[in-house]
Write a protein that holds these residues in place. Structure first.
Motif, PDB file in Angstrom:
ATOM      1  N   PHE A 223     -12.286  11.482  12.571  1.00  0.00           N
ATOM      2  CA  PHE A 223     -13.156  11.681  13.748  1.00  0.00           C
ATOM      3  C   PHE A 223     -12.456  11.135  14.978  1.00  0.00           C
ATOM      4  CE2 PHE A 223     -14.242   7.802  11.486  1.00  0.00           C
ATOM      5  CZ  PHE A 223     -14.251   6.833  12.466  1.00  0.00           C
ATOM      6  N   GLU A 224     -13.045  11.463  16.136  1.00  0.00           N
ATOM      7  CA  GLU A 224     -12.499  10.914  17.374  1.00  0.00           C
ATOM      8  C   GLU A 224     -13.426   9.840  17.899  1.00  0.00           C
ATOM      9  OE1 GLU A 224      -9.859  14.271  19.548  1.00  0.00           O
ATOM     10  OE2 GLU A 224     -11.902  14.840  19.010  1.00  0.00           O
ATOM     11  N   LEU A 225     -12.842   8.806  18.438  1.00  0.00           N
ATOM     12  CA  LEU A 225     -13.630   7.714  18.995  1.00  0.00           C
ATOM     13  C   LEU A 225     -12.969   7.306  20.302  1.00  0.00           C
ATOM     14  CD1 LEU A 225     -16.153   6.149  18.089  1.00  0.00           C
ATOM     15  CD2 LEU A 225     -14.668   4.456  17.034  1.00  0.00           C
ATOM     16  N   ASP A 226     -13.696   7.542  21.405  1.00  0.00           N
ATOM     17  CA  ASP A 226     -13.164   7.229  22.743  1.00  0.00           C
ATOM     18  C   ASP A 226     -11.755   7.780  22.938  1.00  0.00           C
ATOM     19  OD1 ASP A 226     -15.508   5.865  23.165  1.00  0.00           O
ATOM     20  OD2 ASP A 226     -14.662   3.934  22.565  1.00  0.00           O
ATOM     21  N   GLY A 227     -11.584   9.049  22.606  1.00  0.00           N
ATOM     22  CA  GLY A 227     -10.331   9.712  22.927  1.00  0.00           C
ATOM     23  C   GLY A 227      -9.185   9.500  21.954  1.00  0.00           C
ATOM     24  N   LYS A 228      -9.416   8.722  20.927  1.00  0.00           N
ATOM     25  CA  LYS A 228      -8.358   8.510  19.918  1.00  0.00           C
ATOM     26  C   LYS A 228      -8.808   9.053  18.574  1.00  0.00           C
ATOM     27  CE  LYS A 228      -4.788   6.057  21.472  1.00  0.00           C
ATOM     28  NZ  LYS A 228      -3.404   6.452  21.176  1.00  0.00           N
ATOM     29  N   GLY A 229      -7.864   9.451  17.744  1.00  0.00           N
ATOM     30  CA  GLY A 229      -8.202   9.889  16.397  1.00  0.00           C
ATOM     31  C   GLY A 229      -8.340   8.683  15.480  1.00  0.00           C
ATOM     32  N   VAL A 230      -9.277   8.779  14.551  1.00  0.00           N
ATOM     33  CA  VAL A 230      -9.429   7.733  13.530  1.00  0.00           C
ATOM     34  C   VAL A 230      -9.445   8.403  12.167  1.00  0.00           C
ATOM     35  CG1 VAL A 230     -10.873   5.882  12.610  1.00  0.00           C
ATOM     36  CG2 VAL A 230     -10.795   6.261  15.082  1.00  0.00           C
ATOM     37  N   LEU A 231      -8.617   7.908  11.270  1.00  0.00           N
ATOM     38  CA  LEU A 231      -8.598   8.400   9.896  1.00  0.00           C
ATOM     39  C   LEU A 231      -8.941   7.236   8.971  1.00  0.00           C
ATOM     40  CD1 LEU A 231      -7.846  10.677   7.832  1.00  0.00           C
ATOM     41  CD2 LEU A 231      -5.537   9.711   7.809  1.00  0.00           C
ATOM     42  N   ILE A 232      -9.937   7.465   8.124  1.00  0.00           N
ATOM     43  CA  ILE A 232     -10.311   6.452   7.125  1.00  0.00           C
ATOM     44  C   ILE A 232     -10.081   7.066   5.751  1.00  0.00           C
ATOM     45  CG2 ILE A 232     -12.196   5.064   6.157  1.00  0.00           C
ATOM     46  CD1 ILE A 232     -13.501   5.009   8.882  1.00  0.00           C
ATOM     47  N   VAL A 233      -9.446   6.344   4.846  1.00  0.00           N
ATOM     48  CA  VAL A 233      -9.293   6.839   3.477  1.00  0.00           C
ATOM     49  C   VAL A 233      -9.561   5.715   2.480  1.00  0.00           C
ATOM     50  CG1 VAL A 233      -7.598   8.618   4.091  1.00  0.00           C
ATOM     51  CG2 VAL A 233      -6.795   6.372   3.342  1.00  0.00           C
ATOM     52  N   SER A 234      -9.950   6.107   1.272  1.00  0.00           N
ATOM     53  CA  SER A 234     -10.140   5.157   0.183  1.00  0.00           C
ATOM     54  C   SER A 234      -8.919   5.264  -0.716  1.00  0.00           C
ATOM     55  CB  SER A 234     -11.422   5.489  -0.578  1.00  0.00           C
ATOM     56  OG  SER A 234     -12.533   5.245   0.258  1.00  0.00           O
ATOM     57  N   ALA A 235      -8.114   4.210  -0.687  1.00  0.00           N
ATOM     58  CA  ALA A 235      -6.789   4.249  -1.312  1.00  0.00           C
ATOM     59  C   ALA A 235      -6.851   3.611  -2.695  1.00  0.00           C
ATOM     60  CB  ALA A 235      -5.789   3.513  -0.429  1.00  0.00           C
ATOM     61  N   GLN A 236      -6.523   4.397  -3.728  1.00  0.00           N
ATOM     62  CA  GLN A 236      -6.552   3.874  -5.094  1.00  0.00           C
ATOM     63  C   GLN A 236      -5.322   3.020  -5.350  1.00  0.00           C
ATOM     64  OE1 GLN A 236      -7.500   7.926  -7.025  1.00  0.00           O
ATOM     65  NE2 GLN A 236      -8.708   6.462  -8.216  1.00  0.00           N
ATOM     66  N   HIS A 237      -5.571   1.802  -5.774  1.00  0.00           N
ATOM     67  CA  HIS A 237      -4.516   0.846  -6.099  1.00  0.00           C
ATOM     68  C   HIS A 237      -3.537   0.605  -4.957  1.00  0.00           C
ATOM     69  CE1 HIS A 237      -5.191   0.901 -10.717  1.00  0.00           C
ATOM     70  NE2 HIS A 237      -6.301   0.846 -10.039  1.00  0.00           N
ATOM     71  N   MET A 238      -4.108   0.413  -3.780  1.00  0.00           N
ATOM     72  CA  MET A 238      -3.338  -0.034  -2.612  1.00  0.00           C
ATOM     73  C   MET A 238      -2.704  -1.387  -2.959  1.00  0.00           C
ATOM     74  SD  MET A 238      -3.463   0.339   0.981  1.00  0.00           S
ATOM     75  CE  MET A 238      -2.702  -0.696   2.225  1.00  0.00           C
ATOM     76  N   LYS A 239      -1.463  -1.606  -2.562  1.00  0.00           N
ATOM     77  CA  LYS A 239      -0.785  -2.873  -2.897  1.00  0.00           C
ATOM     78  C   LYS A 239      -1.255  -3.995  -1.980  1.00  0.00           C
ATOM     79  CE  LYS A 239       3.040  -1.485  -5.580  1.00  0.00           C
ATOM     80  NZ  LYS A 239       3.120  -0.020  -5.422  1.00  0.00           N
ATOM     81  N   ALA A 240      -1.429  -5.184  -2.568  1.00  0.00           N
ATOM     82  CA  ALA A 240      -1.859  -6.342  -1.775  1.00  0.00           C
ATOM     83  C   ALA A 240      -0.793  -6.688  -0.742  1.00  0.00           C
ATOM     84  CB  ALA A 240      -2.116  -7.530  -2.700  1.00  0.00           C
ATOM     85  N   ARG A 241      -1.254  -7.152   0.435  1.00  0.00           N
ATOM     86  CA  ARG A 241      -0.339  -7.706   1.443  1.00  0.00           C
ATOM     87  C   ARG A 241      -0.931  -9.046   1.837  1.00  0.00           C
ATOM     88  NH1 ARG A 241       0.050  -2.609   5.712  1.00  0.00           N
ATOM     89  NH2 ARG A 241       0.755  -1.084   4.187  1.00  0.00           N
ATOM     90  N   GLY A 242      -0.428 -10.122   1.258  1.00  0.00           N
ATOM     91  CA  GLY A 242      -0.982 -11.448   1.539  1.00  0.00           C
ATOM     92  C   GLY A 242      -2.455 -11.484   1.208  1.00  0.00           C
ATOM     93  N   ASN A 243      -3.286 -11.854   2.178  1.00  0.00           N
ATOM     94  CA  ASN A 243      -4.728 -11.941   1.934  1.00  0.00           C
ATOM     95  C   ASN A 243      -5.414 -10.580   1.906  1.00  0.00           C
ATOM     96  OD1 ASN A 243      -4.874 -14.776   1.835  1.00  0.00           O
ATOM     97  ND2 ASN A 243      -4.750 -14.867   4.067  1.00  0.00           N
ATOM     98  N   ASP A 244      -4.727  -9.558   2.341  1.00  0.00           N
ATOM     99  CA  ASP A 244      -5.374  -8.247   2.443  1.00  0.00           C
ATOM    100  C   ASP A 244      -5.177  -7.404   1.185  1.00  0.00           C
ATOM    101  OD1 ASP A 244      -6.062  -8.993   4.949  1.00  0.00           O
ATOM    102  OD2 ASP A 244      -4.597  -7.721   5.983  1.00  0.00           O
TER     103      ASP A 244
END
Ligand code: FRU
Length: 487
Positions: A223-244
């Protein structure tokens, strides 16, 4: 009897068998049995509709139906009859996730049909289908389904994982983004377009992750939000990055430049949507007030769910709907305003100093807490909710590490652990809005800069609330309201 009526009848005959102990007060659940992803989130003819992945016959995932709930205000939901059952060749093993759009006054659902190709369900193929309704309640499947078949999957895309269409309109075209992967361990999103929702053409592989960002992307949303594109996805088995990204699967967003005609989205940095334990497969919608709303499944695949056992007979719930606001190159997530209409029994404190632990002289099960801390000299401070003799859920700020921490090691039955996220104090202050329900906690930190969501399963007697600090800090204000929705 057809499959839809059969499911409906089963729910009506069994819903008295629910154990109510953990049934949520102000979050949407299924009427009986299992639910996962939110689907078809839309405001149609004035009312909000939220559909969901649903297996009504047991508190476990099974052949997917679409449950359906309708609300005037996104908080109080009424169950409508189930919308879809897996009763056609092209969706025989599940009506998987999808979305909704209004066209010519009708409500259209675009969803994935799951079809097993081997005996054990391990091999499958997926196609995209259409259903429509004149009244927003009763749905008919389009007689020429599927509308996007296997033959329309491009090269360099999995022939297996091809699901979760999110539909939107831009200019003369309808578009869908679809979850996919490149067959080599990288999640990606496919873009298709149509003039009538029935005939679709492939546009492009809109965006692709790298090998750290999950081997498959599910439930894309664009979707667009205030003139910018936003992409949201649900990532299966995304690799940890520190606390995230320490959960089995993660929901991530990118803000970037979108060229919809070419079907290209230049990915900016990748961020988590929520920093807690239980937040997956969200879906957004733009409502008539111009708000971009998001709601997610408030659970996590591959994690134990206590209400599947001990005769509870239900599993799965939705988060509180949230409003998305873009602040520069970040998204903020705020609780929707409507929740304030359900506040009862105001309790408040002003300008108190704490050093050690202090119990509030109020107890509750389902409530909202708003707290503003002034860190003072304290190294650590926070609040404990659903506190009993041996139980507590700790929400705490560590000054030394600049981390906000959600710890559910002693929350009760159910999964344990802690999640941490980086937060900077502003003028030495920290602002929290916390929503506690019978088996959930949602924390909005510093006006929605970050959120942390988690399920907890405390005992019935764990109702205390305390504030605490190591070293002196002050609470400039604390407000608490019970939240009561059910009659
Ligand atoms: C995400 C998901 C979707 C799929 C659905 C099946 O949680 O795996 O990709 O459509 O659940 O229930």
């Amino acid at each position: 009897m057809n499959k839809l009526d059969e499911a409906e009848k089963y729910i009506k005959a069994n819903k008295e068998r629910l154990n109510k102990q953990y049934r949520l007060e102000y979050h949407l659940m299924g009427e009986y049995g299992w639910i996962n992803d939110p689907n078809g989130f839309i405001q149609y003819k004035g009312k909000y509709h939220l559909f969901y992945q649903h297996y009504p016959f047991d508190a476990v995932w099974g052949p997917m139906h679409w449950g359906h709930a309708i609300s005037e205000d996104l908080i109080k939901w009424h169950y409508a009859p189930l919308a879809l059952a897996p009763d056609e060749e092209y969706d025989k093993d599940g009506c998987f996730s999808g979305s909704a759009i209004e066209k010519d006054d009708k409500l259209y659902l675009v969803y994935t049909g799951n079809i097993h190709t081997g005996a054990d369900g391990g091999e499958y193929k997926q196609v995209q289908n259409l259903a429509y309704s004149e009244d927003g309640v009763h749905f008919k499947k389009y007689d020429k389904n599927p509308v996007i078949g296997q033959e329309q999957i491009p090269e360099r895309a999995s022939k297996r994982d091809f699901r979760d269409p999110k539909v939107f309109k831009k200019g003369q075209y309808y578009y869908v983004v679809l979850g996919s992967n490149d067959g080599m361990g990288n999640g990606q999103v496919l873009l298709y377009r149509s003039l009538d929702l029935k005939q679709w053409e492939f546009v492009n592989i809109l965006a692709k992750g790298d090998e750290t960002m999950g081997y498959n992307w599910e439930c894309p949303d664009l979707f667009e939000l205030d003139g910018k594109g936003v992409l949201i996805v649900s990532a299966q088995h995304m690799k940890a990055r520190g606390n995230d990204f320490n959960n089995p699967n993660s929901v991530i967003y990118f803000i970037g430049d979108l060229d919809i005609e070419k079907g290209v989205f230049q990915l900016g940095d990748c961020h988590a949507v929520d920093y807690g334990f239980d937040f997956y497969a969200p879906q957004t919608t733009l409502d008539k007030l111009g708000r971009r709303l998001i709601v997610a499944w408030m659970d996590m695949w591959e994690m134990p769910m206590p209400t599947q056992e001990r005769g509870h007979n239900w599993a799965g719930a939705m988060t509180l709907p949230r409003e998305i606001v873009r602040v520069g190159d970040r998204l903020y997530f705020k609780p929707i305003e409507e929740i304030k209409n359900y506040r009862k029994n105001h309790y408040h404190l002003r300008n108190i100093k704490i050093n050690g632990e202090k119990y509030l002289d109020t107890i509750s099960e389902c409530y909202e807490l708003e707290i503003e801390f002034d860190a003072g000299e304290a190294r650590e401070f926070g609040v404990k909710v659903r506190k009993g003799k041996e139980e507590e859920t700790i929400l705490c700020y560590s000054r030394d590490e600049s981390l906000f921490i959600f710890n559910r090691d002693k929350s009760g039955i159910g999964p344990k652990g802690e999640r941490k996220t980086n937060i900077a104090l502003k003028n030495n202050k920290l602002k929290l809005r916390i929503f506690v329900d019978r088996c959930s906690v949602e924390v909005f930190i510093n006006d929605g800069e970050k959120t942390m969501t988690g399920r907890i399963y405390p005992g019935k007697e764990s109702l205390n609330i305390s504030v605490f600090s190591k070293g002196e800090c002050s609470i400039t204000r604390l407000d608490k309201w019970d939240i009561a929705v059910l009659p």
